[in-house]
Design a protein around this motif. Structure first.
Motif, PDB file in Angstrom:
ATOM      1  N   CYS A   1      -7.124  49.992  41.966  1.00 43.91           N
ATOM      2  CA  CYS A   1      -5.849  50.330  41.327  1.00 43.91           C
ATOM      3  C   CYS A   1      -5.142  49.039  40.934  1.00 43.91           C
ATOM      4  N   MET A   2      -5.016  48.829  39.655  1.00 49.24           N
ATOM      5  CA  MET A   2      -4.395  47.597  39.172  1.00 49.24           C
ATOM      6  C   MET A   2      -2.925  47.459  39.596  1.00 49.24           C
ATOM      7  N   PRO A   3      -2.065  48.480  39.366  1.00 55.41           N
ATOM      8  CA  PRO A   3      -0.652  48.282  39.737  1.00 55.41           C
ATOM      9  C   PRO A   3      -0.447  48.060  41.228  1.00 55.41           C
TER      10      PRO A   3
ATOM     11  N   CYS B   1      -1.931  52.549  33.354  1.00 54.44           N
ATOM     12  CA  CYS B   1      -3.091  52.452  34.238  1.00 54.44           C
ATOM     13  C   CYS B   1      -4.000  53.641  33.989  1.00 54.44           C
ATOM     14  N   ARG B   2      -4.847  53.941  34.941  1.00 55.44           N
ATOM     15  CA  ARG B   2      -5.802  55.043  34.843  1.00 55.44           C
ATOM     16  C   ARG B   2      -5.148  56.411  34.633  1.00 55.44           C
ATOM     17  N   PHE B   3      -3.882  56.489  34.942  1.00 53.17           N
ATOM     18  CA  PHE B   3      -3.186  57.767  34.794  1.00 53.17           C
ATOM     19  C   PHE B   3      -3.319  58.294  33.363  1.00 53.17           C
TER      20      PHE B   3
ATOM     21  N   GLU C   1       0.818  54.375  46.115  1.00 53.66           N
ATOM     22  CA  GLU C   1       0.481  55.007  44.847  1.00 53.66           C
ATOM     23  C   GLU C   1       0.915  56.478  44.903  1.00 53.66           C
TER      24      GLU C   1
ATOM     25  N   PRO D   1      -7.725  57.750  43.375  1.00 54.34           N
ATOM     26  CA  PRO D   1      -7.143  59.067  43.083  1.00 54.34           C
ATOM     27  C   PRO D   1      -7.860  59.796  41.937  1.00 54.34           C
ATOM     28  N   THR D   2      -8.341  59.051  40.938  1.00 54.58           N
ATOM     29  CA  THR D   2      -9.068  59.713  39.837  1.00 54.58           C
ATOM     30  C   THR D   2     -10.339  60.344  40.383  1.00 54.58           C
TER      31      THR D   2
ATOM     32  N   CYS E   1     -10.211  54.435  39.624  1.00 60.26           N
ATOM     33  CA  CYS E   1      -9.476  54.279  40.878  1.00 60.26           C
ATOM     34  C   CYS E   1      -9.703  55.494  41.782  1.00 60.26           C
TER      35      CYS E   1
HETATM   36  S1  SF4 Z   1      -1.465  53.925  39.819  1.00 57.28           S
HETATM   37 FE1  SF4 Z   1      -3.479  53.138  40.379  1.00 57.28          FE
HETATM   38  S2  SF4 Z   1      -4.431  54.752  41.518  1.00 57.28           S
HETATM   39 FE2  SF4 Z   1      -2.742  55.676  40.410  1.00 57.28          FE
HETATM   40  S3  SF4 Z   1      -3.658  56.379  38.485  1.00 57.28           S
HETATM   41 FE3  SF4 Z   1      -2.881  54.311  38.121  1.00 57.28          FE
HETATM   42  S4  SF4 Z   1      -4.662  52.979  38.488  1.00 57.28           S
HETATM   43 FE4  SF4 Z   1      -5.109  54.963  39.431  1.00 57.28          FE
END
Ligand code: SF4
Length: 515
Positions: free
Chosen positions: A399-401, A117-119, A262, A78-79, A76
């Motif tokens: 970003c899925m969410p 998620c990617r976090f 986000e 931000p990553t 995503c």
């Molecule tokens: S909320 Fe979305 S943009 Fe933020 S880390 Fe998770 S997947 Fe990535």
């Protein structure tokens, strides 16, 4: 995993080299990802505890490109921004002092979680990018967002303990309320630049206060001290005095735009969100910024929800729910004390269970990742409680969410067609397109702000020319820290007219509500 030479290696989770107590004095801790006020305050917290620390510069589009090049292409935005940001900083340093010295001299501290998620994978992206850059030896440490006291990081040189965590939380709370005050004042300042000067002075002052924070050891003593002390309230009263001297002209109808989205995109101020805060102000809006405190409150609500699922299975589930809810109440009480020190002008934080209730028909509260059901909840809360004319949601690509929230918002807007909603997809390279979409909705929001102002004029019988002598007769109403009550309309100008009608004894806004 196959290496460049064709040999097979087992996959291993990232495991940084130890950071020892002997090394820590020569090491600078890097961190980032928040707005500049919070970052400077957190740096002061590190210094208070004897560490050297530095926030990375705000990420740029070049950082986004670097992040895309060196880490997973499907990650995503931000990553990519944060990965590229770290890597470019280290690459520049490596050119000056060499990679070995960079790996010795700096470490990176970042928040982490298990997802959904990617976090949960940020640190793995950093590791991949650093390896690709030939900086595989560089150390990244994780601050687990679900543990206040996680003890010493590997090697014992860095203690992620209560004094550090609580210092960071209070740094965030103080700068949250300061940011909120700033955005309520700047659009109406009479002398351009007065607010920015007060903010700079206030951040410098808060950093000094955090650097001198008294030390309390252990687990409970630091918590009790932070909850009961007037140290931070007194500091914010001093900040308020810096804003007292700013003169404002509130009789300017401006649309109030609530920023959601986000976490990273709504928090930072710069390229990662097309500088949307400053851009909106330049377009004549009052920005309602996203507060970091709401995320901390949401995180506590998540625990409550987990325990709720165990009621009837775990005999202590109800007691655990009560304990976390008590913590939440203390958190709100603390936040409101800090707001109170700034004259209650900063925005309040909404009740998490109200957000959950509002979002429930559209987004299930157990869908975690990103901001979960909060995007829907916050949009509805701001709209129904007349806190904003328009919602600007910052959505990262991939970003899925957030994709789910934007989908759910289609249902919300179907039920509430008068909710002005501008979802902005942040790609890094489509600024004109995104801002132009926002501008279309903003035009409608401006019309609403003006309509509301005209209605207030009609109801009070006050034109701006009539209102000015009333303001001159009460000079305190020109102060940035003078609180104008909320009379059930959104805009500052309309509320000011209703207030003038009330304090001059012309009409009582309560009669208007009854009518
Ligand atoms: S909320 Fe979305 S943009 Fe933020 S880390 Fe998770 S997947 Fe990535």
């Amino acid at each position: 995993m196959t290496t460049a030479t064709g040999t097979q290696q087992l996959y291993r989770a990232y495991n940084p080299r130890p950071l020892t107590k002997e090394e820590i004095n020569d090491v600078e801790i890097l961190f980032g990802g928040l707005h500049w006020r919070a970052e400077r305050a957190i740096r002061a917290v590190f210094e208070n505890l004897g560490y050297r620390a530095r926030a990375l510069p705000v990420a740029t589009r070049k950082d986004l490109q670097t992040g895309r090049e060196l880490a997973d292409i499907g990650q995503c935005c931000p990553t990519s921004f944060t990965t590229g940001n770290l890597v470019n900083f280290l690459r520049n340093e490596a050119e000056k002092v060499g990679p070995a010295e960079v790996a010795r001299k700096y470490v990176y501290l970042t928040a982490g979680s298990c997802g959904a998620c990617r976090f949960g994978q940020y640190h793995l992206s950093y590791e991949l990018a650093l390896r690709n850059l030939g900086l595989g030896d560089f150390r990244v440490f994780l601050m687990d967002q679900s543990r206040l006291d996680q003890g010493a990081a590997k090697g014992g040189g860095l203690e992620i303990n209560m004094p550090l965590t609580l210092g960071a939380v209070w740094a965030v709370l103080c700068t949250d309320v300061l940011q909120s005050l700033e955005y309520r004042v700047r659009p109406y300042e009479v002398v351009p630049g007065a607010t920015d000067r007060a903010v700079q002075e206030s951040v410098d002052y808060l950093c000094e206060v955090l650097r001198k924070r008294p030390h309390r050891d252990g687990t409970w003593r630091p918590l009790m001290w932070h909850l009961t002390t007037s140290y931070f309230v007194d500091a914010l009263r001093e900040v308020k005095s810096k804003f007292d001297t700013i003169e404002v002209n509130r009789l300017q109808p401006k649309p109030v735009v609530k920023i959601t989205g986000e976490f990273y995109l709504q928090t930072v101020e710069g390229d990662p969100n097309y500088n949307i805060h400053r851009w909106l102000e330049s377009e004549g809006a009052e920005v309602y910024p996203a507060s970091i405190a709401i995320w901390l409150d949401y995180w506590m609500r998540f625990y409550v929800q987990n325990f709720e699922d165990y009621v009837g299975i775990d005999r202590y589930a109800r007691a655990k729910i009560a304990a976390v809810k008590t913590l939440q109440r203390l958190f709100h009480w603390t936040y409101n004390r800090l707001r109170g020190a700034l004259g209650n002008i900063p925005h309040e934080i909404p009740d998490q269970y109200e957000l959950r209730r509002l979002a429930a028909p559209y987004f299930h509260h157990r869908l975690s990742g990103g901001e979960g059901d909060m995007l829907v909840g916050k949009a509805l809360w701001a709209h129904l409680n007349k806190k904003a004319h328009m919602i600007c949601e910052l959505s990262p690509y991939a970003c899925m969410p957030n994709t789910m929230s934007v989908g759910a918002m289609a249902g919300v807007v179907g039920k509430h067609p008068d909710l002005l909603y501008a979802p902005i997809e942040v790609k890094g390279d489509a600024e004109v397109h995104a801002l132009s979409r926002c501008q279309m909705i903003l035009t409608e929001a401006k019309k609403r702000a003006i309509r509301e102002y005209v209605e207030a004029m009609e109801w009070t019988g006050l034109t701006p020319e009539d209102a000015q002598p009333l303001i001159d007769a009460k000079p305190e109403t020109k102060r940035a820290t003078y609180r104008v009550p909320h009379y059930g309309v959104v805009g500052g100008a309309a509320n000011m007219l209703l207030h003038l009608a009330e304090i001059s004894g012309r009409r009582q806004p309560s009669q208007r509500r009854a009518a």
